[in-house]
Motif scaffolding. Structure first.
Motif, PDB file in Angstrom:
ATOM      1  N   SER A 109       0.877  -1.718  -0.069  1.00 31.32           N
ATOM      2  CA  SER A 109       0.483   0.174  -0.056  1.00 31.32           C
ATOM      3  C   SER A 109       0.763   1.300   0.196  1.00 31.32           C
ATOM      4  CB  SER A 109      -1.181   0.433   1.491  1.00 31.32           C
ATOM      5  OG  SER A 109      -1.717   1.600   0.917  1.00 31.32           O
ATOM      6  N   TYR A 110       0.817   1.956  -1.142  1.00 31.58           N
ATOM      7  CA  TYR A 110       1.467   3.071  -1.445  1.00 31.58           C
ATOM      8  C   TYR A 110       1.142   4.081  -0.872  1.00 31.58           C
ATOM      9  CZ  TYR A 110       3.460   0.134  -5.328  1.00 31.58           C
ATOM     10  OH  TYR A 110       4.312  -0.311  -5.573  1.00 31.58           O
ATOM     11  N   PRO A 111       1.743   5.460  -0.241  1.00 29.27           N
ATOM     12  CA  PRO A 111       1.482   6.403   0.176  1.00 29.27           C
ATOM     13  C   PRO A 111       0.165   7.088  -0.710  1.00 29.27           C
ATOM     14  CG  PRO A 111       4.018   7.042   0.340  1.00 29.27           C
ATOM     15  CD  PRO A 111       3.058   5.346  -0.513  1.00 29.27           C
ATOM     16  N   HIS A 112      -0.718   7.742   0.331  1.00 27.92           N
ATOM     17  CA  HIS A 112      -1.915   8.252  -0.467  1.00 27.92           C
ATOM     18  C   HIS A 112      -2.073   9.689  -0.558  1.00 27.92           C
ATOM     19  CE1 HIS A 112      -3.700   4.090  -0.107  1.00 27.92           C
ATOM     20  NE2 HIS A 112      -3.342   3.738   0.984  1.00 27.92           N
TER      21      HIS A 112
ATOM     22  N   ASN B  14      -0.135  15.420   5.826  1.00 26.12           N
ATOM     23  CA  ASN B  14      -1.339  15.855   6.557  1.00 26.12           C
ATOM     24  C   ASN B  14      -1.894  15.432   5.712  1.00 26.12           C
ATOM     25  OD1 ASN B  14       0.258  15.064   8.717  1.00 26.12           O
ATOM     26  ND2 ASN B  14       0.965  17.392   9.350  1.00 26.12           N
ATOM     27  N   GLY B  15      -2.283  15.191   4.278  1.00 19.91           N
ATOM     28  CA  GLY B  15      -3.469  15.464   3.360  1.00 19.91           C
ATOM     29  C   GLY B  15      -3.777  16.571   2.435  1.00 19.91           C
TER      30      GLY B  15
ATOM     31  N   THR C  80       1.751  10.577  -9.225  1.00 19.69           N
ATOM     32  CA  THR C  80       1.063  11.705  -9.876  1.00 19.69           C
ATOM     33  C   THR C  80      -0.274  12.689  -8.939  1.00 19.69           C
ATOM     34  OG1 THR C  80       1.145  10.881 -11.935  1.00 19.69           O
ATOM     35  CG2 THR C  80      -0.247  12.418 -11.914  1.00 19.69           C
ATOM     36  N   PHE C  81       0.029  13.695  -8.775  1.00 20.89           N
ATOM     37  CA  PHE C  81      -0.812  14.500  -7.282  1.00 20.89           C
ATOM     38  C   PHE C  81      -1.741  15.021  -8.449  1.00 20.89           C
ATOM     39  CE2 PHE C  81       3.688  13.911  -5.656  1.00 20.89           C
ATOM     40  CZ  PHE C  81       3.450  13.243  -4.316  1.00 20.89           C
ATOM     41  N   ALA C  82      -3.311  14.830  -7.525  1.00 20.16           N
ATOM     42  CA  ALA C  82      -4.081  15.432  -7.737  1.00 20.16           C
ATOM     43  C   ALA C  82      -4.556  17.151  -8.399  1.00 20.16           C
ATOM     44  CB  ALA C  82      -5.696  15.746  -6.302  1.00 20.16           C
ATOM     45  N   ASN C  83      -3.492  17.497  -8.179  1.00 23.41           N
ATOM     46  CA  ASN C  83      -3.088  19.788  -8.638  1.00 23.41           C
ATOM     47  C   ASN C  83      -2.435  19.052  -9.612  1.00 23.41           C
ATOM     48  OD1 ASN C  83      -0.045  18.072  -7.474  1.00 23.41           O
ATOM     49  ND2 ASN C  83      -0.118  20.365  -6.506  1.00 23.41           N
ATOM     50  N   GLY C  84      -1.408  17.670  -9.939  1.00 21.53           N
ATOM     51  CA  GLY C  84      -0.768  18.285 -11.585  1.00 21.53           C
ATOM     52  C   GLY C  84       0.586  17.298 -11.591  1.00 21.53           C
ATOM     53  N   CYS C  85       0.688  17.780 -10.796  1.00 17.88           N
ATOM     54  CA  CYS C  85       2.249  17.758  -9.947  1.00 17.88           C
ATOM     55  C   CYS C  85       2.781  16.302  -9.331  1.00 17.88           C
ATOM     56  CB  CYS C  85       3.023  18.232  -9.126  1.00 17.88           C
ATOM     57  SG  CYS C  85       4.067  18.124  -8.416  1.00 17.88           S
ATOM     58  N   VAL C  86       3.709  16.122 -11.042  1.00 17.18           N
ATOM     59  CA  VAL C  86       4.637  14.808 -10.741  1.00 17.18           C
ATOM     60  C   VAL C  86       5.721  14.634 -10.179  1.00 17.18           C
ATOM     61  CG1 VAL C  86       5.064  12.709 -12.765  1.00 17.18           C
ATOM     62  CG2 VAL C  86       3.128  14.052 -12.916  1.00 17.18           C
ATOM     63  N   ILE C  87       5.964  13.472  -9.201  1.00 15.86           N
ATOM     64  CA  ILE C  87       7.043  13.304  -8.943  1.00 15.86           C
ATOM     65  C   ILE C  87       8.233  11.501  -9.102  1.00 15.86           C
ATOM     66  CG2 ILE C  87       8.312  12.986  -6.620  1.00 15.86           C
ATOM     67  CD1 ILE C  87       6.892  15.622  -5.394  1.00 15.86           C
ATOM     68  N   THR C  88       9.047  11.753  -9.638  1.00 15.80           N
ATOM     69  CA  THR C  88       9.614  10.537  -9.208  1.00 15.80           C
ATOM     70  C   THR C  88      10.362  10.386  -8.530  1.00 15.80           C
ATOM     71  OG1 THR C  88       9.241   9.640 -12.048  1.00 15.80           O
ATOM     72  CG2 THR C  88      11.045   8.975 -11.126  1.00 15.80           C
TER      73      THR C  88
ATOM     74  N   VAL D 199       7.998  18.930  -2.565  1.00 13.16           N
ATOM     75  CA  VAL D 199       8.763  18.350  -2.433  1.00 13.16           C
ATOM     76  C   VAL D 199       9.618  18.427  -0.618  1.00 13.16           C
ATOM     77  CG1 VAL D 199      11.604  18.964  -3.035  1.00 13.16           C
ATOM     78  CG2 VAL D 199       9.693  19.122  -4.715  1.00 13.16           C
ATOM     79  N   SER D 200       9.445  19.141  -0.629  1.00 13.89           N
ATOM     80  CA  SER D 200      10.023  19.303   1.125  1.00 13.89           C
ATOM     81  C   SER D 200       8.921  17.988   1.527  1.00 13.89           C
ATOM     82  CB  SER D 200       9.609  20.797   1.688  1.00 13.89           C
ATOM     83  OG  SER D 200       8.330  20.785   1.929  1.00 13.89           O
ATOM     84  N   PHE D 201       7.650  17.971   2.473  1.00 14.77           N
ATOM     85  CA  PHE D 201       7.320  16.757   2.061  1.00 14.77           C
ATOM     86  C   PHE D 201       7.687  14.951   1.362  1.00 14.77           C
ATOM     87  CE2 PHE D 201       3.712  19.625   2.711  1.00 14.77           C
ATOM     88  CZ  PHE D 201       3.838  19.823   4.050  1.00 14.77           C
ATOM     89  N   ILE D 202       8.142  15.068   0.279  1.00 18.37           N
ATOM     90  CA  ILE D 202       8.673  14.106   0.005  1.00 18.37           C
ATOM     91  C   ILE D 202      10.193  13.856   0.251  1.00 18.37           C
ATOM     92  CG2 ILE D 202       9.885  12.912  -2.442  1.00 18.37           C
ATOM     93  CD1 ILE D 202       7.340  12.507  -3.053  1.00 18.37           C
ATOM     94  N   ILE D 203      10.721  15.024   0.531  1.00 13.79           N
ATOM     95  CA  ILE D 203      12.265  14.533   1.215  1.00 13.79           C
ATOM     96  C   ILE D 203      11.707  14.544   3.059  1.00 13.79           C
ATOM     97  CG2 ILE D 203      13.913  16.000   2.305  1.00 13.79           C
ATOM     98  CD1 ILE D 203      13.433  17.200  -0.326  1.00 13.79           C
ATOM     99  N   GLU D 204      11.498  15.429   3.672  1.00 13.99           N
ATOM    100  CA  GLU D 204      10.694  14.502   5.091  1.00 13.99           C
ATOM    101  C   GLU D 204       9.966  12.958   5.529  1.00 13.99           C
ATOM    102  OE1 GLU D 204       8.249  18.044   6.321  1.00 13.99           O
ATOM    103  OE2 GLU D 204       9.645  19.416   5.464  1.00 13.99           O
TER     104      GLU D 204
END
Length: 595
Positions: free
Chosen positions: A486-489, A493-494, A531-539, A575-580
């Protein structure tokens, strides 16, 4: 085989006094840990070939490992392409420590198999090898280089007869043949004998002439190039490119470039830079800024040591320097490729025209393609995938204008089906000369591209990690973030909802109806895209050639939207949340880029 057996084997087979002495010293010190680390595992042959630290042992780059690798490759070629004994193989090398010798040891092996060798006899850019493979219709090519890696490293990159880097199943087939042919053949250590073999030839002058002839004829307007008031500072980063860039400026009819003299001559110790990698940006370009400022140059062109990549910087109207990212360079060169095509083919339909980028690169080419009517294709990371895709399209009668990856790699046209820092520099210079006649800078044009096709903002960096157990633990934690499988949703904090997850290690893709990824996947490397709801994509992915965990991100705004600053802030926050939340739990075992 136990450690003693592997050491005895090494002492019997290795004929290099330096690496023999290294092993003997470890034996005298009874340094079992070091001996186990270099003897009980070996460098694995992957789709990037070999790359690693030079030194004794099967886990390092050295004479014996080069011989064994070449024996395996030779056997594989003989089984897969029997006409290799008539068509031959191309070998080139850069200016690193041992590159000259490694290239000639490889030649000795292939000649022992009766395979003709086209040995490019002096240091050359990596793209000269795939260019020569296509020109001479050779079966394969080998480039001895570690590109932009530290001075302690070297590598062995392999190309197939299509002029592109090898992809599966060739890598595993070659690895199997290496393991089946480890004992060195007779005479493979005799470089002098190999150099006198009638089946060895040196086509460097002929190939250089052909390469520069094609580069020269590709220019749109040589008179404009000559008359531009722009001056260019160029650095070879202590690598191979200086003489080749000098020729490129000449044949493309630019006034002579201004070299960074301290970095002009090849030097395998790279004395003026901590990392010989222009992708590092300002930290690697200090001498370039100094030279440019002293000579009133407005544009810097920086090659990496094997000249297959290009970094670009421009003096801003407000002062200071703008170092363009690979994605920004890709936007500029992609736009220029399309402009050139329309200029040269005003009546042509775009339906059979293609541009390509890797999945971790900006999707700016897709935005341009959607508006202009040509085709955009996304591949897995690396030019091995883009080069092979370009080849298949060309075989279908399609036109491939351009391909790029965010790590400052650019393929212009189809003369070289790999990244090429020499041709990229000339296309960039040609574009800058044209823009100057329109009263525009490169930076001006980049803003215009974003206004026309949509803003694409990126935030990319990496962590260094040399412990594969830590890396695997990090990615497995992500895959089981909210329980088993189960990957992060969401993150923050949402605050940032995750819409879809694609995992090219396992083959899972939540956006597909069958949950199976469309792009090829492999369990031997780590790569997860959110792929985030705001359209951002992070790999998040591991590098295939360096001990790095990389992250790539992009956020997009439609043409006409002007809130670019807000989007940049939003991307930075994400990106800061990805890191943290995804990387920080193992921070004590990682070294960040900024450290």
């Amino acid at each position: 085989m136990d450690l003693k057996s592997k050491i005895d084997e090494w002492l019997e087979w290795d004929k290099n006094e330096d690496t023999l002495e290294e092993v003997k010293n470890l034996l005298e010190k009874n340094d079992t840990a070091s001996l186990e680390s270099i003897m009980l595992s070996r460098l694995l042959f992957g789709t990037a070939g070999l790359r690693g630290r030079m030194g004794a042992g099967y886990a390092c780059m050295n004479d014996l490992v080069i011989i064994q690798t070449s024996q395996g490759l030779g056997k594989y070629l003989l089984s897969e392409c029997p006409d290799v004994t008539s068509r031959g193989i191309v070998i080139g090398h850069d200016s690193r420590h041992n590159s000259w010798r490694f290239a000639r040891l490889a030649a000795a092996v292939f000649l022992n198999y009766g395979i003709p060798v086209y040995l490019l006899g002096k240091i050359c850019p990596t793209p000269f090898v795939p260019f020569t493979v296509l020109q001479l219709k050779a079966v394969a090519g080998v480039m001895v280089t570690a590109s932009h890696n530290p001075k302690e490293d070297n590598g062995y990159k392999v190309y197939w007869d299509n002029g592109a880097q090898i992809i599966p199943p060739h890598d595993t087939g070659i690895q199997h043949c290496i393991e089946e042919n480890l004992k060195p053949m007779d005479d493979v250590w005799d470089i002098k004998k190999a150099l006198s073999n009638p089946k060895l030839s040196d086509p460097i002058e002929e190939m250089s002439s052909k390469y520069f002839s094609r580069l020269s004829s590709s220019m749109l307007d040589k008179s404009r190039n000559f008359n531009t008031p722009l001056q260019f500072t160029v650095t070879a980063m202590h690598g191979v490119s200086h003489q080749y860039m000098t020729t490129a400026f000449e044949v493309c009819n630019f006034k002579p470039m201004i070299p960074v003299k301290e970095q002009m001559d090849p030097d395998p110790d790279f004395p003026t830079v901590k990392f010989p990698n222009p992708e590092e940006g300002k930290s690697a370009l200090d001498l370039s800024f100094k030279t440019a400022d002293e000579n009133d140059c407005s544009i810097i062109l920086a090659n990496d040591p094997d000249a297959d990549r290009l970094a670009v910087a421009e003096k801003l109207k407000t002062g200071g320097w703008k170092v363009f990212t690979g994605n920004e360079d890709g936007a500029l060169l992609g736009w220029w490729a399309w402009y050139r095509f329309k200029h040269l083919n005003p009546e042509a339909s775009p339906k059979d025209v293609y541009m390509i980028s890797s999945t971790v690169s900006s999707k700016i080419l897709g935005a341009i393609a959607k508006r202009e009517g040509f085709n955009f294709i996304e591949t897995l990371t690396g030019f091995k995938w883009m080069g092979n895709k370009a080849y298949s399209l060309i075989k279908e009668g399609k036109t491939v204008l351009f391909a790029f990856e965010e790590a400052i790699g650019f393929m212009n046209g189809s003369e070289v089906l790999d990244k090429d820092g020499i041709s990229a520099a000339m296309r960039l210079a040609e574009m800058a000369a044209y823009l100057q006649t329109q009263g525009m800078t490169l930076y001006d044009k980049l803003q215009d591209i974003y206004e026309t096709y949509g803003y694409h903002g990126n935030n990319n960096s990496y962590y260094i990690c040399r412990d594969t157990n830590v890396i695997n633990k990090l990615f497995e934690r992500i895959r089981n973030f909210n329980g088993v499988n189960s990957y992060p949703h969401s993150l923050g904090n949402g605050k940032f909802k995750i819409k879809d997850v694609r995992d090219l290690t396992t083959g899972y893709d939540s956006s597909q109806a069958n949950k199976v990824a469309e792009l090829p996947f492999s369990s031997s490397s780590q790569m997860i895209t959110f792929t985030f709801a705001n359209g951002c994509v992070i790999t998040l992915r591991t590098s295939g050639t360096e001990p790095k965990i990389k992250y790539y991100s992009e956020i997009y705004a439609s043409p006409g939207e002007s809130n670019w600053g807000k989007l940049k802030d939003e991307l930075q926050c994400l990106v800061s949340f990805i890191i943290e939340e995804l990387l920080e739990p193992t921070k004590n075992r990682l070294i960040s880029r900024s450290d």
